[in-house]
Design an enzyme around this catalytic site. Structure first.
Site, PDB file in Angstrom:
ATOM      1  CG  HIS A 174      46.450  34.568  44.993  1.00 15.19           C
ATOM      2  ND1 HIS A 174      45.162  34.832  44.596  1.00 15.19           N
ATOM      3  CD2 HIS A 174      46.391  34.239  46.308  1.00 15.19           C
ATOM      4  CE1 HIS A 174      44.350  34.687  45.631  1.00 15.19           C
ATOM      5  NE2 HIS A 174      45.068  34.316  46.676  1.00 15.19           N
ATOM      6  CG  ASN A 222      42.047  32.784  42.957  1.00 13.31           C
ATOM      7  OD1 ASN A 222      42.353  32.918  44.139  1.00 13.31           O
ATOM      8  ND2 ASN A 222      42.927  32.471  42.023  1.00 13.31           N
ATOM      9  CB  THR A 223      43.226  37.971  41.700  1.00 18.41           C
ATOM     10  OG1 THR A 223      41.978  38.641  41.878  1.00 18.41           O
ATOM     11  CG2 THR A 223      44.125  38.793  40.789  1.00 18.41           C
ATOM     12  CG  HIS A 228      45.517  37.498  52.791  1.00 17.78           C
ATOM     13  ND1 HIS A 228      44.582  36.497  52.617  1.00 17.78           N
ATOM     14  CD2 HIS A 228      44.827  38.663  52.836  1.00 17.78           C
ATOM     15  CE1 HIS A 228      43.377  37.048  52.572  1.00 17.78           C
ATOM     16  NE2 HIS A 228      43.499  38.354  52.699  1.00 17.78           N
TER      17      HIS A 228
END
Length: 147
Positions: A40, A71-72, A144
């Site tokens: 990330h 996804n970022t 997370h």
């Protein structure tokens, strides 16, 4: 006698360093933190286009066996991201209360659905938006991405 004194001094030094936070025992969150960074965090770039997503998803090993659907990537310094962990706790999607929110620059990468691993294709969307991350440890670190 001298050996016992040396052991005592080493133990005292270790306890002092632990107390100062200079030596941190690993409780498993180090691996989760490293995974969070890999998946990330990309502070050098602003991203924003499909080519960026296609390249980064492959480089960060999220297309090896299947195309990760979404996804970022966060385009902030890791210390800015870690500072989110010091904001007020909020509830995570899984019900835990170790999540925190902040506003950061991101690129969201969404699988087009028309490709197969490892040659996955993504659509990119760059923005500055609110994100939610889960943090653990002492000091707290992101482990997370929750949304």
């Amino acid at each position: 006698m001298a050996l016992q004194r040396t052991h005592s001094l080493l133990l005292l030094l270790l306890l002092t360093l632990l107390g100062l936070g200079l030596v941190q025992p690993s409780y498993g969150q180090d691996g989760m933190y490293q995974r969070f960074l890999r998946q990330h965090v990309h502070p050098e770039e602003t991203g924003g286009n499909d080519r960026y997503c296609n390249l980064m998803m492959q480089r960060r090993k999220m297309t090896l066996y299947h195309c990760k659907r979404f996804n970022t990537f966060i385009h902030e310094d890791i210390w800015n991201i870690r500072s989110i962990c010091s904001t007020t706790n909020i509830q995570c999607k899984n019900g835990k209360t170790n999540c925190h929110e902040g506003v950061v620059k991101v690129t969201d990468c969404r699988d087009t659905g028309s490709s197969r691993a490892p040659n996955c294709r993504y659509r990119a969307m760059a923005s500055t938006r609110r994100v939610v991350i889960a943090c653990e440890g002492n000091p707290q670190v992101p482990v997370h991405f929750d949304g």
